[in-house]
Design a protein around this motif. Structure first.
Motif, PDB file in Angstrom:
ATOM      1  N   GLY A   1     -12.309 -37.670 -33.659  1.00  0.00           N
ATOM      2  CA  GLY A   1     -13.349 -37.623 -32.519  1.00  0.00           C
ATOM      3  C   GLY A   1     -13.252 -37.865 -31.161  1.00  0.00           C
ATOM      4  O   GLY A   1     -13.501 -37.211 -30.353  1.00  0.00           O
ATOM      5  N   ALA A   2     -12.122 -38.813 -31.195  1.00  0.00           N
ATOM      6  CA  ALA A   2     -11.666 -39.205 -29.959  1.00  0.00           C
ATOM      7  C   ALA A   2     -10.745 -37.985 -29.161  1.00  0.00           C
ATOM      8  O   ALA A   2     -10.706 -37.997 -27.792  1.00  0.00           O
ATOM      9  CB  ALA A   2     -10.728 -40.503 -30.002  1.00  0.00           C
TER      10      ALA A   2
ATOM     11  N   LYS B   1     -11.231 -34.815 -29.428  1.00  0.00           N
ATOM     12  CA  LYS B   1     -11.866 -33.705 -29.202  1.00  0.00           C
ATOM     13  C   LYS B   1     -12.793 -34.079 -28.452  1.00  0.00           C
ATOM     14  O   LYS B   1     -13.860 -33.201 -27.997  1.00  0.00           O
ATOM     15  CB  LYS B   1     -12.462 -32.819 -30.585  1.00  0.00           C
ATOM     16  CG  LYS B   1     -11.286 -32.265 -31.429  1.00  0.00           C
ATOM     17  CD  LYS B   1     -11.891 -31.986 -32.595  1.00  0.00           C
ATOM     18  CE  LYS B   1     -13.016 -30.598 -32.487  1.00  0.00           C
ATOM     19  NZ  LYS B   1     -13.454 -30.230 -33.552  1.00  0.00           N
ATOM     20  N   ASP B   2     -13.084 -35.117 -27.939  1.00  0.00           N
ATOM     21  CA  ASP B   2     -14.167 -35.580 -27.131  1.00  0.00           C
ATOM     22  C   ASP B   2     -14.056 -34.901 -25.683  1.00  0.00           C
ATOM     23  O   ASP B   2     -13.108 -35.042 -24.768  1.00  0.00           O
ATOM     24  CB  ASP B   2     -14.300 -37.284 -26.896  1.00  0.00           C
ATOM     25  CG  ASP B   2     -15.749 -37.778 -26.231  1.00  0.00           C
ATOM     26  OD1 ASP B   2     -16.569 -37.113 -26.154  1.00  0.00           O
ATOM     27  OD2 ASP B   2     -15.409 -38.711 -25.633  1.00  0.00           O
TER      28      ASP B   2
ATOM     29  N   GLU C   1      -8.785 -32.130 -23.185  1.00  0.00           N
ATOM     30  CA  GLU C   1     -10.084 -31.241 -23.223  1.00  0.00           C
ATOM     31  C   GLU C   1     -10.394 -30.902 -21.702  1.00  0.00           C
ATOM     32  O   GLU C   1     -10.784 -29.850 -21.291  1.00  0.00           O
ATOM     33  CB  GLU C   1     -11.273 -32.156 -23.746  1.00  0.00           C
ATOM     34  CG  GLU C   1     -11.066 -32.003 -25.510  1.00  0.00           C
ATOM     35  CD  GLU C   1     -11.093 -30.743 -26.142  1.00  0.00           C
ATOM     36  OE1 GLU C   1     -11.675 -29.929 -25.642  1.00  0.00           O
ATOM     37  OE2 GLU C   1     -10.377 -30.777 -27.170  1.00  0.00           O
TER      38      GLU C   1
ATOM     39  N   GLY D   1     -17.596 -37.489 -22.892  1.00  0.00           N
ATOM     40  CA  GLY D   1     -17.269 -38.886 -22.534  1.00  0.00           C
ATOM     41  C   GLY D   1     -16.043 -38.917 -21.257  1.00  0.00           C
ATOM     42  O   GLY D   1     -16.529 -39.508 -20.263  1.00  0.00           O
TER      43      GLY D   1
ATOM     44  N   SER E   1      -4.807 -38.554 -23.678  1.00  0.00           N
ATOM     45  CA  SER E   1      -5.892 -38.283 -25.047  1.00  0.00           C
ATOM     46  C   SER E   1      -5.118 -39.045 -26.315  1.00  0.00           C
ATOM     47  O   SER E   1      -5.886 -39.848 -27.082  1.00  0.00           O
ATOM     48  CB  SER E   1      -5.613 -36.645 -25.451  1.00  0.00           C
ATOM     49  OG  SER E   1      -6.357 -36.006 -24.291  1.00  0.00           O
TER      50      SER E   1
ATOM     51  N   LEU F   1     -13.692 -45.240 -22.865  1.00  0.00           N
ATOM     52  CA  LEU F   1     -13.631 -44.447 -23.915  1.00  0.00           C
ATOM     53  C   LEU F   1     -12.763 -45.234 -24.816  1.00  0.00           C
ATOM     54  O   LEU F   1     -12.524 -44.685 -26.286  1.00  0.00           O
ATOM     55  CB  LEU F   1     -12.651 -43.166 -23.408  1.00  0.00           C
ATOM     56  CG  LEU F   1     -13.139 -42.485 -22.507  1.00  0.00           C
ATOM     57  CD1 LEU F   1     -12.274 -41.504 -21.940  1.00  0.00           C
ATOM     58  CD2 LEU F   1     -14.522 -41.816 -22.582  1.00  0.00           C
TER      59      LEU F   1
END
Length: 306
Positions: free
Chosen positions: A235-236, A238-239, A256, A242, A104, A172
């Motif tokens: 945004g990345a 909590k994505d 996530e 994707g 992440s 991603l």
């Protein structure tokens, strides 16, 4: 000796006090005080309601299962910090929570760098350069914001599969280096608040357009760049959609997806699950506390000029 005659001074007379004006001023002051107290009370209640889930999550992460069953809302008498150690080293999967954290963090950092660089470069072109069709292209760019993400989901998957990028981190990360309509719009608005005399002076000194962008305008756009960076990082981080689409193997999962895997293994261990949620939340809280001043400043200043 010479006799000096001192002139007689008149006593200073004050204008009569208007009791109605004094009463009106007092009432206005009291009304403002009551309004301030009311606003403070509403803000305190709103903050309390907002922080309640965070308190419950933190309290549950430091309890044993028996304490959770007995009193979930009470603060633990002896916090079980070992829950975070158990969560960090997931049992029965062959991977650790630190691997999810690393994936992440890699995606979030590279996506943030790509978004800031590409969006600022495109925004500079729309804000400072003059070329045929510039305004129409900008309107076309903004029109892409109205396109739902689910429409491009299948074509994107087919394209990444053709490139053999499925089950890698590339789908991603790489798209972030091609800008984004909202980020371009935000940075363009900020660029347009800066005086064009800076560009003209730099051009007279022989600077190229890229030098103007990189050495002159970019340092002045720090609040807007930090705002875009925060948007991109959050945004990345909590994505979920994707990684759920493009990542298959467990060692490539993000936090996530890792929480979902962890929930599958420890579905009834709410203390461990809440500990994992706190670990996911900590980087976002750090970013918020250190970047909120620049975030607010960037949002406000980006809307000063059309």
């Amino acid at each position: 000796m010479t006799n000096t005659i001192t002139p007689r001074t008149r006593p200073m007379t004050l204008p009569p006090v208007n009791k109605n004006e004094v009463a009106a001023a007092s009432n206005t002051k009291a009304a403002r005080k009551r309004a301030a107290i009311l606003l403070f009370t509403l803000a305190a209640v709103g903050a309390l309601l907002t922080l309640t889930p965070f308190y419950l999550m933190l309290a549950l992460s430091l309890k044993t299962p028996d304490e959770i069953a007995a009193s979930p809302w009470a603060w633990p008498h002896s916090p079980q910090w070992i829950n975070y150690v158990k969560t960090w080293t997931i049992e029965g999967t062959g991977v650790t929570f630190s691997l999810f954290f690393k994936n992440s963090l890699t995606i979030a950092i590279l996506s943030t760098v790509g978004t800031v660089l590409s969006s600022s470069l495109v925004a500079f072109g729309f804000a400072r350069l003059r070329f045929p069709g510039r305004d129409r292209l900008f309107v076309l760019l903004l029109a892409t914001m109205m396109l739902p993400g689910i429409v491009t989901m299948l074509p994107s998957y087919i394209g990444f599969k053709y490139l053999h990028w499925i089950d890698t981190l590339k789908p991603l990360i790489v798209p972030s280096f091609f800008g984004g309509a909202f980020n371009v719009f935000l940075l363009r608005q900020f660029f347009m608040t800066l005086p064009r005399e800076l560009d003209e002076a730099a051009r007279l000194d022989g600077a190229s357009y890229f030098q103007i962008y990189w050495k002159i305008l970019m340092p002045l756009c720090r609040p807007a760049l930090i705002t875009v960076g925060l948007f991109a990082f959050i945004g990345a981080w909590k994505d979920l959609m994707g990684p759920l689409i493009y990542l298959n193997s467990t060692e490539n999962q993000t936090l996530e997806l890792g929480l979902r895997t962890f929930q599958t293994i420890h579905g009834t261990d709410w203390n461990l699950l809440m500990a994992g949620s706190v670990i996911v939340l900590i980087p976002l809280l750090i970013l918020f506390f250190f970047g909120q001043r620049y975030f607010i400043q960037g949002i406000v200043m980006s809307g000063l000029k059309d």
